[in-house]
Every structure is written in C-alpha cells, then in structure tokens.
Motif scaffolding. Structure first.
Motif, PDB file in Angstrom:
ATOM      1  N   VAL A   1      39.410 108.501  33.432  1.00 46.19           N
ATOM      2  CA  VAL A   1      39.182 109.946  33.371  1.00 46.19           C
ATOM      3  C   VAL A   1      38.828 110.482  34.750  1.00 46.19           C
TER       4      VAL A   1
ATOM      5  N   GLY B   1      30.659 100.498  40.057  1.00 49.65           N
ATOM      6  CA  GLY B   1      30.790 101.305  38.841  1.00 49.65           C
ATOM      7  C   GLY B   1      31.774 102.450  38.930  1.00 49.65           C
ATOM      8  N   VAL B   2      32.552 102.532  40.014  1.00 48.12           N
ATOM      9  CA  VAL B   2      33.509 103.636  40.097  1.00 48.12           C
ATOM     10  C   VAL B   2      34.848 103.297  39.428  1.00 48.12           C
ATOM     11  N   GLY B   3      34.924 102.103  38.845  1.00 44.62           N
ATOM     12  CA  GLY B   3      36.113 101.769  38.056  1.00 44.62           C
ATOM     13  C   GLY B   3      37.162 100.968  38.792  1.00 44.62           C
ATOM     14  N   LYS B   4      36.734 100.135  39.740  1.00 42.94           N
ATOM     15  CA  LYS B   4      37.717  99.352  40.496  1.00 42.94           C
ATOM     16  C   LYS B   4      38.377  98.304  39.598  1.00 42.94           C
ATOM     17  N   LYS B   5      37.521  97.597  38.843  1.00 39.23           N
ATOM     18  CA  LYS B   5      38.072  96.557  37.963  1.00 39.23           C
ATOM     19  C   LYS B   5      38.930  97.200  36.878  1.00 39.23           C
ATOM     20  N   MET B   6      38.473  98.359  36.411  1.00 40.94           N
ATOM     21  CA  MET B   6      39.218  99.057  35.368  1.00 40.94           C
ATOM     22  C   MET B   6      40.642  99.367  35.858  1.00 40.94           C
TER      23      MET B   6
ATOM     24  N   THR C   1      32.583  96.308  47.010  1.00 40.31           N
ATOM     25  CA  THR C   1      31.533  97.340  47.025  1.00 40.31           C
ATOM     26  C   THR C   1      30.854  97.391  48.393  1.00 40.31           C
TER      27      THR C   1
ATOM     28  N   GLN D   1      30.625 106.431  37.325  1.00 41.72           N
ATOM     29  CA  GLN D   1      31.109 106.371  35.948  1.00 41.72           C
ATOM     30  C   GLN D   1      30.401 105.279  35.160  1.00 41.72           C
TER      31      GLN D   1
ATOM     32  N   ILE E   1      28.441 105.784  31.673  1.00 43.96           N
ATOM     33  CA  ILE E   1      28.848 105.065  30.458  1.00 43.96           C
ATOM     34  C   ILE E   1      27.685 104.251  29.899  1.00 43.96           C
TER      35      ILE E   1
HETATM   36  N1  LIG Z   1      37.268 107.198  35.450  1.00 43.01           N
HETATM   37  C1  LIG Z   1      36.782 106.486  34.436  1.00 43.01           C
HETATM   38  N2  LIG Z   1      37.002 106.872  33.188  1.00 43.01           N
HETATM   39  C2  LIG Z   1      36.504 106.175  32.163  1.00 43.01           C
HETATM   40  N3  LIG Z   1      35.776 105.057  32.293  1.00 43.01           N
HETATM   41  C3  LIG Z   1      35.532 104.620  33.516  1.00 43.01           C
HETATM   42  C4  LIG Z   1      36.023 105.305  34.645  1.00 43.01           C
HETATM   43  N4  LIG Z   1      35.628 104.637  35.731  1.00 43.01           N
HETATM   44  C5  LIG Z   1      34.925 103.593  35.308  1.00 43.01           C
HETATM   45  N5  LIG Z   1      34.861 103.557  33.982  1.00 43.01           N
HETATM   46  C6  LIG Z   1      34.151 102.573  33.183  1.00 43.01           C
HETATM   47  O1  LIG Z   1      32.964 102.290  33.893  1.00 43.01           O
HETATM   48  C7  LIG Z   1      32.595 100.940  33.728  1.00 43.01           C
HETATM   49  C8  LIG Z   1      32.431 100.301  35.081  1.00 43.01           C
HETATM   50  O2  LIG Z   1      33.709 100.200  35.660  1.00 43.01           O
HETATM   51  P1  LIG Z   1      34.163  98.930  36.530  1.00 43.01           P
HETATM   52  O3  LIG Z   1      33.449  97.710  36.095  1.00 43.01           O
HETATM   53  O4  LIG Z   1      35.625  98.907  36.550  1.00 43.01           O
HETATM   54  O5  LIG Z   1      33.595  99.398  37.923  1.00 43.01           O
HETATM   55  P2  LIG Z   1      33.616  98.589  39.279  1.00 43.01           P
HETATM   56  O6  LIG Z   1      33.771  99.607  40.345  1.00 43.01           O
HETATM   57  O7  LIG Z   1      34.597  97.498  39.236  1.00 43.01           O
HETATM   58  O8  LIG Z   1      32.171  98.009  39.309  1.00 43.01           O
HETATM   59  P3  LIG Z   1      31.614  96.792  40.193  1.00 43.01           P
HETATM   60  O9  LIG Z   1      31.927  97.141  41.597  1.00 43.01           O
HETATM   61  O10 LIG Z   1      30.175  96.792  39.912  1.00 43.01           O
HETATM   62  O11 LIG Z   1      32.313  95.565  39.744  1.00 43.01           O
HETATM   63  C9  LIG Z   1      33.663 100.298  32.893  1.00 43.01           C
HETATM   64  O12 LIG Z   1      33.244 100.256  31.562  1.00 43.01           O
HETATM   65  C10 LIG Z   1      34.841 101.246  33.023  1.00 43.01           C
HETATM   66  O13 LIG Z   1      35.626 101.202  31.869  1.00 43.01           O
END
Ligand SMILES: Nc1ncnc2c1ncn2[C@@H]1O[C@H](COP(=O)(O)OP(=O)(O)OP(=O)(O)O)[C@@H](O)[C@H]1O
Length: 968
Positions: free
Chosen positions: A569, A627-632, A731, A792, A796
C-alpha cells in the motif's frame, strides 16, 4: 464485457501507438537537444502515453479470446513494455535520479495517478500456472519430508466410551437444572424483597404522575438520541463524508463482471487449443491438396532454368525465359549451371528477391568469416590482450563521448523495441484493422489466415525436397549430356562433414547440455586437463531435481510468501514536480517505489524477450529503515513472476558448505538451479554485512564477508538470457564499504518511511484487514498525522496487537479509538531524523547521488570537481580548504604511526596525541605545525609534560586556523 468492447479497446490502443510511433520517428531529429527540462518533458510525455497504451493492451491481451489476434497483441505488448523500460533508463541518465515525477503531465492530460501505475501482465503467471503449481507441490513435499514444515495438523477425533458419553450428558443436564433452579430462587428472592419494601411503605401510595414523567423522560430521551444519530449519519452520507450502506456490500454487477472474466479465460484456453490443432491439421491438408502442384511447378521452373543455361547463345531468342528466375542466374553459357548449395539456401537463391549484389556480398562475407576463423585460432592470446586494450580505449571513448554529449546536448539512444512495435503495428494494419469479422461471432481462429501462413511453410518444405531431386537430376543431366565427372563435390562434401563439427568433444557436450562449470578449475583458471575435468564432472553429475532438493533441505531455496505488488500500500506524491522546480529534492512516495520494483524487477523477470533486449539489471539494492517493506517487495517479486527464491543472506549461509571450495560448490548449485528454473530471485538480506568495512567481533564467527569476492564474478557470469535477479536488502547501507558495494548494486532503490498520504491509506487498509470496521473507526487522519516517523511495520504491529479476537468482538459495543492504537504505536521506536539523514547522506555518496549533486550544482552555476582523495564532489571554492584538510589528515596519520612505533613508556604521549588527532579530524588544521610537533615529540619524547604543553599550545593555534578554512 463483450468481444466488441475488448476489440475496441485494442483498436484504440493501436491507434494511440500508431500516433506515438509517428511522433517518435519524427522526433528523431539529428539535432541534439540542449535544454534538459524540454528533453525530460518529452521523455516523460512519451512514458506516460506508453503506460496508458500498456494498460489497454494488457487488458485486451488478457481478455480477447481470438488466438490469432492475441499473437499480434503479444508482440506489440512486449514492444511497449520494452520501450517503457528504455524511456525510464533515458530519464534516469538524464536526471541522475531513479525517481521521476509526472504530476504536471497528469494534470495537463487530465489523468489520475492510477493511469501511470505499471500493470503486471497477467500472462506472466497464467501461462505457467500448471508448472508453478507442480513446483509448489514438490517444494512443499520436500519441506515436509525434511521436517521443515508441518502438514496441516489433523483434527484428532477422540473415540468416546459409552460411560463417558453418559457422564457428559448427565453433567450438562444437571448444570441445566441447576441454572433453572437458580433462576427460580432468584425470582422468589426478588418477590420477597418487593413485598418487604411494600410493607415498609404501606402508608404511602406511589405518585403515579411522577412515575409517568420519569418513564416518559427516559423514553423520549432515548428515542431522540436514536433519531439524531440517524439524521447525523444521513447528513454525513449526503455530504460524502461517510460511505453509503451499499458501499460495503459487494456489488452484484462487479461479481457478474468477475464471473464473465473467468468464463472468457476458459473460452480463451479452448480457442487456443483448437487453434493449435488447426495449425497441424490445415498444414497436413495443404500438403496433401496443394503439395503436388507446388512441387510440379517448382520442378518445371528449375528444369527450364537448366535448359536456358545450356542453350547455345545463338538460340537465345527461341526460348521464353522463366520470369521467376533472377537475372543473375540466367547465364546462357551453353553449359548446365551449378546448383546452389544447401547452406546458401538452395533454389531459394535463384527465386530470391535479393539483388545480385546482396547475394554476392553475403557469400563473400561468409567466406571471409570462415577464413578469419581459421586464422584467428592461433592468435587467441594476442587477441585477448588487444581486447583488454580495446576495452580500456572503449571506456575512455565512452567517457569522452559522454562529456561530448553533455557539451553537445542530448540525443535519443537507438531503441531495440521500436522495430518490434512497428512490425506489430504494420501487422495489425495489414491484417486486422479493416478485417470483416461478421461471420466470427465466437471469435474463433480464422482458417484463411492459417492457410496463408502454412502455405508458405509447406512451399518451403517442398522446395527442400525438390532441391534434392533436382540436384540429382542436374547431376544425371551433366553426366549424360556433358559427360562431366563429379569430383569436386565429393571432396567438398568430405570437407563439409569435418567442418560441420558433428562430433562434439564429450566435455564440451556436457558443458553445453548442463552448463556445468567444472571444466575450469576452482581458482577459475584452466589448470586441469579436460579429461580430468570430465571425469570429475561425471562423478559429480547431478540432476536438477536432486540439486533442487538439496537446496531446499539446506534452507537455501525457500518458499516465497504470496504477496502481490498491489498489496504494497502506498499513495502517489502530488508535489514532486513542484518541489523539484523550486530546487527541493522531494522524498519519493511508496507508489514510486512500487513502480520501480515493477520496472526493474517484475517486467524483465516475467518476459524473456524483455530481459534480453531491455537495459539489463542484474542486481538491485533495496535500502531503507527497518519495517518499510523490503522483504515484502522481494516476496512480491517472486509472486508476480512465479520466480524461485534463494536466500543467500550471510546469516543463512553461515556454517553451510564451509571453505572456499564449499562456497564455490554452493554458488555453482544455486546459480545452476536458478538459471535452469528461471526466473529466479537471489535474495541477500542485510547485504551490507557482505561488504563490511570492518567485521564486528560478535559477527566474526558468521563470516559475513564470505560472498564478497564471488559476487562480482557471479554478476559477470549472468548473461542477458538468464532471468536471474540478485536482490539485496539493507537497513544499514552506511556500514558497507561504498565502492565495492556500489559496483555490485548498480541499481539502488532508497525506500523512505511513509508520508502522510501513504500512512492514511495504510491505516485504513490495516484496520479493515484485521477485522476492524471503518464506519465506527477512530479518525484515520488523526492516526495518520500522529504516526509520522513510524514505518509500515510499526503501524501493522500496533494494529495487530490492538485488534485481537476479543477486541474485534467488542467493536459493536465499544468502537475503536485512536488512543488505543497510538498507545501500541508509541511503545516502538520511530525512525529518527538522524537516521533518515544518514540514509540521505549515504545515498548522496553513491554514483547516482554524486552525479545528481554535481549536475544540480552545475545547473545553479557553481563549479564542481571530484575530490581525488575522498568520494566527495565539492565546489571549486572549497577545494583548497579540503585539500589542506586531507594533507593534515595524512600528516596526522604519519605522526600517529611514529608514536605507536615508539617505546611503551611513551604511551602517555601517544594517548594525548591520539586524542588530539581526533580533535583535528573534526576540524581543519595546518600540516606544518603537526609535522614540527611530530619531530619535537620524537626528539624530546622523554619530557612528556613539555610535549603535552606544546600540544595544547598548538591546539589553540590550530583552532584559530581551522576557522579560516571553514570560511574560505
Ligand atoms: N506498503 C505496505 N503495505 C502493506 N504492508 C506493508 C507495507 N510495507 C510493509 N508492510 C508490512 O510490514 C511488515 C514489515 O515489512 P518487512 O518485514 O518487509 O520490512 P523490512 O523493511 O524488510 O524490515 P526489516 O528491515 O526489519 O527486515 C510486513 O508485515 C509487511 O507485510
């Protein structure tokens, strides 16, 4: 929607494309353009228009059921996708930025941000759905067998004995009776209580009026409250502040549309099957019906050619020359001609539409190539050296070219996709634009078109057979009429067999078949003999299945989560262009990040043609706070393209396949499987660890830098045809050594924390997703405002902790409040400004960041220069100051080294000087003073107090000097 609608959509898209292609070819003016904003505006307008066409073509391709129309659409669609990637690349090079903002163009063309979202072609997954499901099953089975994943826990049905069942029934019945009795007793108690009170007040009769007023007051208040609530709700709906009740229900027409879409897909599959069968059936029929005629007429023409050539010159006029034979082959020499060789195309050459010069040039080129090959074999070493030289020269040339281009102005780079689109567009215009289709209501395949296509193939096949026959006939004729012997040909044939290289040496064969790299030794040089390597290989011969299994069991090949890119999103930023116009670099929005993932990751991984011809992206870095959704996004890449996911994170490969050879084997396995079962994504989590400047003590055991040396080699070995993408997530990119890091990751996407609009959308989405309801929700805008700074992941987490099952059940009685959610959010650490600044500062040091900074400075008239000693770009005015600082740093280093080398008793001096050095590193200083100081310390180092005094004295002077450098 109907066939007509989709056909219309396609026609509109083609019309738009036609116009665009005309403008593009017109705009290819030889004059280079100098005005960057104008160039960017032009590129951006093309980009936006192509994306719109992409939208329409994608929908048309997905829904049109006519198999032959889909072939044209597919070609054009891939062309359009490729052109979009090319334009994006042009914009990146022009602007030195990955993010581009089109809000002004959207405004001009009256479009919404959704119109420039990159759609993900549904055929990426649809076309290999069966394979993907099969692979998923195998993966799940391997995981279960290895005990890495539980099968769905079965519900155990416990068999009950008769006595136990009776006991449970008895317990329930007695509990029921107990409850009844308790209720009865409660009634008796209340009755008694009432009687007791009546007896107490026996003298006074109740005041009926007062009681009535009391009851009326309560009732009217209640009724009015209900009415007011209803009116308020109606008003909110009227004002558009709340959605109407039917808004939450799934619309019947939407469901109908979805059903029709699914049905169309089924029809599409059926038509495709029929078309494939028809291709074979019609070809066979044509071969039977028209084959003999074609054969006869070909033979007739060729025979006539023989006779024409054999005819004595004086009889030229007596024969009518065969008009289909090319003039250059009609030598009336009085001899039979030589039949063209099979490699040259056989009789096709004599019927060919090429000019004689073209044919001659082709033949000459071929011969030359053959000669060159034989010559070049011995000169390989020399050539390599030359190549290196050339490479260097080329690099220099490129740089010069770029500089020249910058001076001259911008020119559009040649496109690989424009010809594809033009071809598709012509195909559409020739065949489909005005085709009468009244007879084809069901949009099945058109047999006439199949016949046209297959007739050519049949003719070609028959021509080959006829060539064989006629060659023999010519030989016989020559023998019979000219008594000529066929010596030359025999020897020629022998040569050809050896030239053809039918016998491939076994090692080469194995390499070709399996891509197995053991032919080269582990150090990368060919030190082993070939036979040895082959033996080695045969011993280690492994099927892809067994490698796949080993990787899954080792946790290196993992199951991606099912996440779509649209699940990420994020809203569009509407201020991008405005901010850039006033020289403020806007923070990219999450919608921009989504777009880049689609462009750099999903499109090339999904389509082979696109991957081969578009600007190649081999490695992608996603950098941003936790937590900005990189893995996602990594998982979304795999879900949208059906790619395999390999995990080569330092923590995941720690302790696996130890040693250098082990690592080599691991990489061989991973990339072999990745290439064979492409598309594949190789994910390296916390990738900065691989490029650590200095490995922290706690992580030394993990050997985080294991992959560092191998990564560049791997990238080199990835070719355009390998749909494998390396994705790193980090990160803390600032912990990595910048140069090697940026050498591997050429594309860097900096993911920011969400802005207000994205937070607003995210809160709404998350509350609904977790079972909350929006009608009685807390004010979302308040939540969005308050959660500034959180990512994000934080949002969440807060929503999930608050919206527990129990809380969801209570929602009707007790609506969700912002305070609850904010409480859960506040327990986490936001992204502080310092961290964000670190990200920005780091990005400014990457090649693209530096280039942008330089370009911006030059634009504003400030002269810049790249620093020779550090990765900074700085203004000319600051150059002297910076150079002096670098000199001072060096001098300090020298001094520190000298003191370290001194005896242990001088440790105190060392400590003081080290502290002093720290101070100097922060400030600008004079070198001369420090040099003298160093000398002094060396000579009179026994007198510490004197040295310290001198140091302090110097400190004051230096402080004064440094101010001078700071304000040059
Ligand atoms: N834009 C988004 N819309 C919906 N959900 C999101 C979005 N971005 C992140 N999330 C959700 O936020 C949570 C954290 O995302 P994720 O683990 O991918 O972040 P990350 O950047 O990889 O974190 P880290 O660096 O700590 O590994 C997950 O549950 C993911 O589904």
């Amino acid at each position: 929607m109907s066939h007509v609608t989709y056909n219309k959509m396609w026609a509109e898209a083609q019309e738009g494309l036609n116009n665009l292609l005309q403008t593009e070819t017109e705009d290819k003016s030889p004059k280079p353009l100098k005005d960057h904003p104008i160039v960017f505006q032009m590129l951006a307008t093309f980009y936006v228009k192509y994306v719109q066409i992409f939208h329409n073509l994608e929908t048309a391709y997905d829904q049109i059921v006519h198999p032959q129309k889909r072939l044209v659409i597919r070609q054009v669609l891939e062309g359009v996708m490729g052109r979009i990637l090319e334009l994006k690349n042009e914009m990146v090079e022009l602007e030195n930025s990955e993010f581009h903002y089109f809000d002004d163009i959207l405004q001009d063309q009256k479009l919404c941000p959704e119109h420039i979202e990159i759609p993900i072609p549904r055929y990426f997954i649809k076309e290999k759905l069966k394979v993907l499901k099969e692979r998923e099953k195998i993966l799940a089975q391997i995981l279960v067998n290895a005990g890495l994943q539980d099968i769905e826990p079965k519900k155990h049905i416990k068999v009950m004995t008769f006595e136990e069942a009776i006991r449970i029934i008895q317990i329930s019945e007695r509990a029921r009776q107990g409850r009844l009795r308790a209720e009865f007793m409660k009634q008796i108690y209340l009755e008694e209580k009432r009687e007791r009170q009546a007896r107490l007040h026996s003298g006074k009769s109740p005041n009926l009026d007062a009681s009535a007023v009391c009851i009326q007051k309560v009732w009217r208040g209640y009724i009015q409250m209900k009415r007011t609530e209803k009116i308020r709700e109606e008003e909110m709906i009227f004002l558009g502040m709340s959605p109407p009740p039917h808004f939450h229900r799934i619309s019947a027409s939407l469901m109908q549309a979805q059903r029709v879409e699914a049905m169309r897909c089924e029809v599409q599959e059926k038509h495709e099957e029929e078309y494939k069968k028809a291709l074979v059936a019609i070809k066979n029929r044509l071969r039977e019906m028209e084959g003999p005629d074609i054969k006869e007429s070909l033979q007739e023409q060729i025979r006539q050619w023989f006779i024409e050539c054999r005819l004595p010159p004086q009889n030229q006029g007596s024969l009518e020359l065969v008009s289909v034979i090319k003039d250059e082959f009609r030598h009336i020499t009085g001899k039979f001609p030589d039949y063209p060789d099979e490699e040259d195309g056989g009789s096709i050459v004599i019927f060919s539409q090429k000019t004689p010069e073209q044919v001659a040039a082709e033949l000459a080129a071929k011969e030359e190539e053959l000669q060159k090959k034989s010559k070049d074999k011995g000169k390989k070493g020399k050539k390599e050296k030359e190549k290196k030289k050339k490479g260097k020269e080329k690099g220099k040339e490129k740089q010069e070219k770029k500089a020249n281009e910058e001076k001259e102005g911008w020119k559009m780079a040649p496109s690989n996709f424009l010809p594809i689109m033009e071809e598709g567009n012509n195909w559409y215009k020739d065949v489909w634009q005005h085709r009468e289709e009244g007879w084809n209501f069901h949009q099945e395949y058109d047999p006439e078109l199949v016949k046209e296509e297959k007739r050519k193939e049949v003719k070609e096949e028959i021509r080959v057979q006829v060539d064989e026959l006629m060659r023999q006939e010519l030989k016989n004729l020559k023998l019979a009429v000219d008594r000529e012997k066929d010596k030359k040909k025999r020897s020629g044939k022998k040569d050809k067999v050896s030239h053809a290289g039918l016998v491939i040496p076994p090692a080469q064969f194995l390499t070709q078949k399996w891509g197995y790299n053991l032919l080269t030794s582990r150090s990368g040089t060919k030190t082993r003999t070939k036979s040895f390597a082959v033996e080695d290989y045969i011993k280690n011969a492994r099927t892809i299945d067994s490698l796949y299994k080993e990787l899954v069991e080792g946790g290196l090949l993992i199951k991606p989560k099912t996440v779509k890119l649209s699940d990420y999103v994020g809203e569009y930023s509407y201020l991008g262009t405005t901010l850039r116009q006033v020289d403020i670099e806007p923070m990219p929005s999450l919608a921009d990040v989504r777009q880049l993932i689609a462009l750099y990751g999903i499109l090339p991984l999904g389509s082979q043609a696109l991957h081969e011809k578009s600007p190649l992206v081999k490695a992608l870095l996603l950098a941003g706070p936790a937590g900005v959704g990189k893995k996602m996004l990594v998982h979304a890449l795999c879900t949208e393209t059906g790619a395999n996911l390999f995990n080569l994170s330092a923590s995941n490969i720690a302790g696996k396949y130890p040693g250098k050879s082990g690592l080599q084997m691991l990489l061989n396995m991973v990339f072999k499987v990745a290439k064979q079962l492409q598309p594949s994504v190789v994910w390296i989590g916390n990738t900065e660890k691989t490029f650590y400047k200095k490995v922290p003590k706690a992580e030394k055991e993990m050997e985080p830098k294991r992959l560092k040396k191998n990564l560049p080699k791997i990238l080199k070995s990835l070719k355009a045809e390998d749909r494998v993408l390396i994705v790193g997530t980090t990160t803390r990119p600032f912990d990595a050594d910048l140069r090697p890091f940026c050498k591997v990751y050429k594309k860097i996407i900096l993911i920011p924390r969400p802005d207000y609009a994205s937070r607003f959308a995210l809160w709404k989405h998350i509350i609904l997703q977790n079972g909350g309801s929006l009608s009685k929700s807390p004010t979302i805008s308040c939540l969005a405002k308050m959660s500034d700074g959180f990512t994000q992941g934080h949002i969440i987490y807060a929503a999930q902790t608050i919206l527990s099952e129990r809380r969801i059940r209570q929602l009707n009685r007790k609506p969700l409040t912002a305070v609850e959610l904010m409480g859960a959010l506040a327990r986490q650490d936001p992204v502080y400004k310092e961290e964000e600044d670190m990200f920005k500062a780091w990005y400014a040091k990457t090649p693209l960041g530096k280039a942008r900074a330089k370009a911006l400075m030059e634009e504003s008239g400030v002269q810049t220069r790249a620093c020779a000693q550090c990765p900074d770009v700085h203004t000319v005015q600051r150059e002297n100051g910076l150079q002096r600082r670098h000199q001072a740093d060096e001098a300090f280093q020298r001094l520190a080294d000298k003191i370290t080398a001194a005896e242990q008793s001088k440790a105190k001096v060392y400590v003081v000087l080290a502290n002093f050095q720290l101070f100097f590193q922060q400030k600008s200083i004079t070198t001369k003073k420090i040099e003298t100081l160093g000398m002094y310390v060396q000579k009179k180092s026994s007198k510490y107090s004197e040295a310290i005094f001198l140091l302090k004295n110097c400190q004051v002077k230096v402080q004064r000097d440094s101010r001078q450098y700071e304000n040059p």
